[in-house]
Write a protein that holds these residues in place. Structure first.
Motif, PDB file in Angstrom:
ATOM      1  N   THR A   1       0.820  -1.216   0.000  1.00 18.72           N
ATOM      2  CA  THR A   1       0.000   0.000   0.000  1.00 18.72           C
ATOM      3  C   THR A   1       0.855   1.267   0.000  1.00 18.72           C
ATOM      4  O   THR A   1       0.335   2.354   0.239  1.00 18.72           O
ATOM      5  CB  THR A   1      -0.924   0.034   1.239  1.00 18.72           C
ATOM      6  N   ASP A   2       2.134   1.132  -0.241  1.00 15.15           N
ATOM      7  CA  ASP A   2       2.963   2.346  -0.238  1.00 15.15           C
ATOM      8  C   ASP A   2       4.052   2.321  -1.304  1.00 15.15           C
ATOM      9  O   ASP A   2       3.943   3.000  -2.314  1.00 15.15           O
ATOM     10  CB  ASP A   2       3.572   2.611   1.158  1.00 15.15           C
ATOM     11  N   TRP A   3       5.120   1.509  -1.112  1.00 16.44           N
ATOM     12  CA  TRP A   3       6.274   1.674  -1.989  1.00 16.44           C
ATOM     13  C   TRP A   3       6.059   1.171  -3.414  1.00 16.44           C
ATOM     14  O   TRP A   3       6.863   1.460  -4.292  1.00 16.44           O
ATOM     15  CB  TRP A   3       7.534   1.065  -1.379  1.00 16.44           C
ATOM     16  N   TYR A   4       4.974   0.419  -3.668  1.00 19.90           N
ATOM     17  CA  TYR A   4       4.725   0.016  -5.057  1.00 19.90           C
ATOM     18  C   TYR A   4       4.476   1.233  -5.943  1.00 19.90           C
ATOM     19  O   TYR A   4       4.743   1.209  -7.152  1.00 19.90           O
ATOM     20  CB  TYR A   4       3.545  -0.960  -5.143  1.00 19.90           C
ATOM     21  N   LEU A   5       3.990   2.332  -5.332  1.00 20.13           N
ATOM     22  CA  LEU A   5       3.771   3.561  -6.092  1.00 20.13           C
ATOM     23  C   LEU A   5       5.095   4.172  -6.548  1.00 20.13           C
ATOM     24  O   LEU A   5       5.182   4.764  -7.630  1.00 20.13           O
ATOM     25  CB  LEU A   5       2.989   4.574  -5.248  1.00 20.13           C
ATOM     26  N   ILE A   6       6.122   4.015  -5.731  1.00 14.00           N
ATOM     27  CA  ILE A   6       7.442   4.539  -6.100  1.00 14.00           C
ATOM     28  C   ILE A   6       7.957   3.841  -7.347  1.00 14.00           C
ATOM     29  O   ILE A   6       8.390   4.487  -8.310  1.00 14.00           O
ATOM     30  CB  ILE A   6       8.440   4.345  -4.941  1.00 14.00           C
ATOM     31  N   PHE A   7       7.872   2.523  -7.349  1.00 12.90           N
ATOM     32  CA  PHE A   7       8.395   1.763  -8.482  1.00 12.90           C
ATOM     33  C   PHE A   7       7.495   1.897  -9.712  1.00 12.90           C
ATOM     34  O   PHE A   7       7.988   1.826 -10.841  1.00 12.90           O
ATOM     35  CB  PHE A   7       8.585   0.303  -8.088  1.00 12.90           C
TER      36      PHE A   7
ATOM     37  N   ILE B   1       8.767   5.116 -11.141  1.00 18.37           N
ATOM     38  CA  ILE B   1      10.087   4.941 -11.747  1.00 18.37           C
ATOM     39  C   ILE B   1       9.968   4.292 -13.125  1.00 18.37           C
ATOM     40  O   ILE B   1      10.644   4.688 -14.080  1.00 18.37           O
ATOM     41  CB  ILE B   1      10.988   4.085 -10.839  1.00 18.37           C
ATOM     42  N   ALA B   2       9.077   3.299 -13.233  1.00 12.51           N
ATOM     43  CA  ALA B   2       8.926   2.565 -14.496  1.00 12.51           C
ATOM     44  C   ALA B   2       7.947   3.239 -15.454  1.00 12.51           C
ATOM     45  O   ALA B   2       7.598   2.662 -16.481  1.00 12.51           O
ATOM     46  CB  ALA B   2       8.467   1.136 -14.210  1.00 12.51           C
ATOM     47  N   LYS B   3       7.509   4.455 -15.126  1.00 13.80           N
ATOM     48  CA  LYS B   3       6.604   5.234 -15.975  1.00 13.80           C
ATOM     49  C   LYS B   3       5.246   4.555 -16.149  1.00 13.80           C
ATOM     50  O   LYS B   3       4.678   4.506 -17.245  1.00 13.80           O
ATOM     51  CB  LYS B   3       7.233   5.501 -17.353  1.00 13.80           C
TER      52      LYS B   3
ATOM     53  N   SER C   1       0.105  -1.699 -17.899  1.00 15.01           N
ATOM     54  CA  SER C   1       0.756  -2.986 -17.647  1.00 15.01           C
ATOM     55  C   SER C   1       1.783  -2.867 -16.528  1.00 15.01           C
ATOM     56  O   SER C   1       1.942  -3.780 -15.715  1.00 15.01           O
ATOM     57  CB  SER C   1       1.410  -3.514 -18.926  1.00 15.01           C
ATOM     58  N   VAL C   2       2.476  -1.733 -16.456  1.00 13.56           N
ATOM     59  CA  VAL C   2       3.421  -1.492 -15.361  1.00 13.56           C
ATOM     60  C   VAL C   2       2.667  -1.433 -14.038  1.00 13.56           C
ATOM     61  O   VAL C   2       3.098  -2.010 -13.027  1.00 13.56           O
ATOM     62  CB  VAL C   2       4.197  -0.179 -15.584  1.00 13.56           C
ATOM     63  N   SER C   3       1.541  -0.750 -14.028  1.00 18.28           N
ATOM     64  CA  SER C   3       0.740  -0.641 -12.809  1.00 18.28           C
ATOM     65  C   SER C   3       0.303  -2.013 -12.314  1.00 18.28           C
ATOM     66  O   SER C   3       0.349  -2.302 -11.111  1.00 18.28           O
ATOM     67  CB  SER C   3      -0.493   0.237 -13.058  1.00 18.28           C
TER      68      SER C   3
ATOM     69  N   ILE D   1      13.202  -4.906 -11.542  1.00 23.54           N
ATOM     70  CA  ILE D   1      12.058  -5.095 -12.437  1.00 23.54           C
ATOM     71  C   ILE D   1      11.646  -3.777 -13.087  1.00 23.54           C
ATOM     72  O   ILE D   1      11.315  -3.735 -14.278  1.00 23.54           O
ATOM     73  CB  ILE D   1      10.875  -5.721 -11.671  1.00 23.54           C
ATOM     74  N   SER D   2      11.680  -2.689 -12.322  1.00 19.29           N
ATOM     75  CA  SER D   2      11.315  -1.387 -12.893  1.00 19.29           C
ATOM     76  C   SER D   2      12.271  -1.003 -14.020  1.00 19.29           C
ATOM     77  O   SER D   2      11.848  -0.434 -15.036  1.00 19.29           O
ATOM     78  CB  SER D   2      11.305  -0.306 -11.805  1.00 19.29           C
ATOM     79  N   GLN D   3      13.549  -1.358 -13.873  1.00 18.30           N
ATOM     80  CA  GLN D   3      14.517  -1.063 -14.929  1.00 18.30           C
ATOM     81  C   GLN D   3      14.332  -1.989 -16.135  1.00 18.30           C
ATOM     82  O   GLN D   3      14.512  -1.566 -17.287  1.00 18.30           O
ATOM     83  CB  GLN D   3      15.946  -1.192 -14.386  1.00 18.30           C
ATOM     84  N   ILE D   4      13.952  -3.230 -15.882  1.00 16.91           N
ATOM     85  CA  ILE D   4      13.653  -4.166 -16.975  1.00 16.91           C
ATOM     86  C   ILE D   4      12.472  -3.654 -17.792  1.00 16.91           C
ATOM     87  O   ILE D   4      12.475  -3.692 -19.029  1.00 16.91           O
ATOM     88  CB  ILE D   4      13.358  -5.574 -16.417  1.00 16.91           C
ATOM     89  N   LEU D   5      11.457  -3.153 -17.116  1.00 19.60           N
ATOM     90  CA  LEU D   5      10.287  -2.619 -17.814  1.00 19.60           C
ATOM     91  C   LEU D   5      10.656  -1.411 -18.662  1.00 19.60           C
ATOM     92  O   LEU D   5      10.209  -1.284 -19.809  1.00 19.60           O
ATOM     93  CB  LEU D   5       9.201  -2.258 -16.792  1.00 19.60           C
ATOM     94  N   LEU D   6      11.469  -0.520 -18.105  1.00 20.86           N
ATOM     95  CA  LEU D   6      11.897   0.659 -18.867  1.00 20.86           C
ATOM     96  C   LEU D   6      12.727   0.247 -20.089  1.00 20.86           C
ATOM     97  O   LEU D   6      12.562   0.802 -21.184  1.00 20.86           O
ATOM     98  CB  LEU D   6      12.703   1.593 -17.976  1.00 20.86           C
ATOM     99  N   PHE D   7      13.617  -0.719 -19.887  1.00 19.10           N
ATOM    100  CA  PHE D   7      14.444  -1.203 -20.997  1.00 19.10           C
ATOM    101  C   PHE D   7      13.561  -1.822 -22.087  1.00 19.10           C
ATOM    102  O   PHE D   7      13.774  -1.594 -23.287  1.00 19.10           O
ATOM    103  CB  PHE D   7      15.449  -2.233 -20.475  1.00 19.10           C
ATOM    104  N   SER D   8      12.562  -2.604 -21.655  1.00 22.40           N
ATOM    105  CA  SER D   8      11.655  -3.230 -22.612  1.00 22.40           C
ATOM    106  C   SER D   8      10.863  -2.197 -23.393  1.00 22.40           C
ATOM    107  O   SER D   8      10.615  -2.374 -24.589  1.00 22.40           O
ATOM    108  CB  SER D   8      10.697  -4.161 -21.863  1.00 22.40           C
TER     109      SER D   8
END
Length: 320
Positions: A108-114, A117-119, A260-262, A307-314
């Motif tokens: 309920t908190d830090w998932y919003l940060i990532f 980050i992953a847009k 999809s990131v969400s 994972i957030s960086q993998i998503l951005l790279f993808s």
């Protein structure tokens, strides 16, 4: 978004180290245990203070997203977590219980940060938060009863009492505070500052609680370093398989990249602070349950960052 939250895994690790070091002082070792519950209570008050009851209807603003998220979080994930525990943790019931408590409580908190980050779609991720919060509180004791009732490994009455004390009480107090600050003119001008303080201080209260846990029971981690290794494989399998399942679902349902990131972050990130607060009260004689929940973020947060960086790279490579 609190800048401190971006370094939660590091802050938690530092809190553990400081707790172990200062716990060698008898005055701290003897008194630290009394502050664990108050710090966790303040942390939960901050979490609940950021949620308005009016926000629940927003959870269904995107019905397709809500449906997939709820199916992943509250039907598939508990079953998958139980299977992983049965395979890898069946000889260590207390750690298995802690693992289940971690995995069946969506973040309920830090998932919003990532998500940010992953847009990802931050408003969409935020909209599902209240529903995830309420459902995990209601369903947690049911999952534990279904999965572990036959082992007799916990007192169901104490579990419910801990949920009332550490979840419903701060939730009710937070909603009362929101009502008073909103409707009383003399308090209204302080509303933003009041709730901003508690919201931004959540990681501080959590870290202080963890510091106190290890200052009063430092031998737990020192004598049980094997717990970290024991949790590595089931947690990595959880993140890897759920990540790919999420990708398959979003492709099949034609979600855009942001949505999809969400979905990925909402179904991968876990809510160890709330589960920890419940475990401290519900399992006072089974400290390995709480230890599993403290170790969880040390593994989870770096994985979410990767994972957030993998998503951005993808996204950059048009893989998604």
């Amino acid at each position: 978004m609190n800048a401190l939250e971006k370094f939660q895994s590091i802050i938690i690790l530092v809190a553990i180290i400081f707790g172990l070091v200062f716990g060698q002082l008898s005055i701290i070792n003897n008194s630290a245990g009394y502050f664990i519950i108050p710090f966790l209570f303040l942390m939960l008050f901050g979490i609940f203070g950021s949620i308005s009851l009016k926000d629940f209807k927003k959870s269904f603003s995107n019905f397709k997203f809500a449906k997939v998220t709820l199916l992943m979080n509250f039907i598939w994930t508990p079953l998958f977590a139980y299977i992983l525990g049965a395979i890898f943790l069946n000889q260590h019931i207390d750690i298995w219980v802690g693992f289940i408590m971690l995995m069946v409580t969506p973040c309920t908190d830090w998932y919003l940060i990532f998500t940010d980050i992953a847009k990802g779609n931050l408003p969409l991720s935020t909209s599902i938060l209240p529903l995830n919060l309420i459902l995990q509180i209601i369903l947690l004791p049911i999952y534990l009863l279904l999965f572990f009732g036959v082992f007799g490994s916990f007192d169901y009455g104490i579990l419910l009492e801990s949920i009332l004390l550490m979840v419903f009480l701060p939730f009710i107090l937070a909603q009362i505070a929101r009502y008073l600050f909103t409707n009383m003119k003399s308090l209204n001008r302080f509303k933003d500052n009041f709730f901003s303080f508690f919201e931004s201080s959540q990681i501080i209260f959590l870290s202080l609680a963890i510091f106190c846990m290890f200052a009063s029971n430092g031998y737990l981690l020192v004598n049980n370093l094997w717990v970290i290794l024991l949790l590595l494989i089931p947690m990595f399998l959880f993140f890897i398989l759920n990540f790919f399942i999420g990708r398959l679902l979003t492709n099949k349902l034609n979600f855009c990249y942001a949505d999809s990131v969400s979905l990925s972050m909402t179904t991968l990130a876990r809510n160890s602070p709330i589960a920890l607060a419940i475990a401290v009260i519900a399992f006072p004689n089974q400290p390995l349950v709480a230890l599993a929940l403290v170790i969880g973020p040390l593994i989870e947060l770096p994985v979410l960052a990767i994972i957030s960086q993998i998503l951005l790279f993808s996204k950059r490579k048009n893989f998604l």
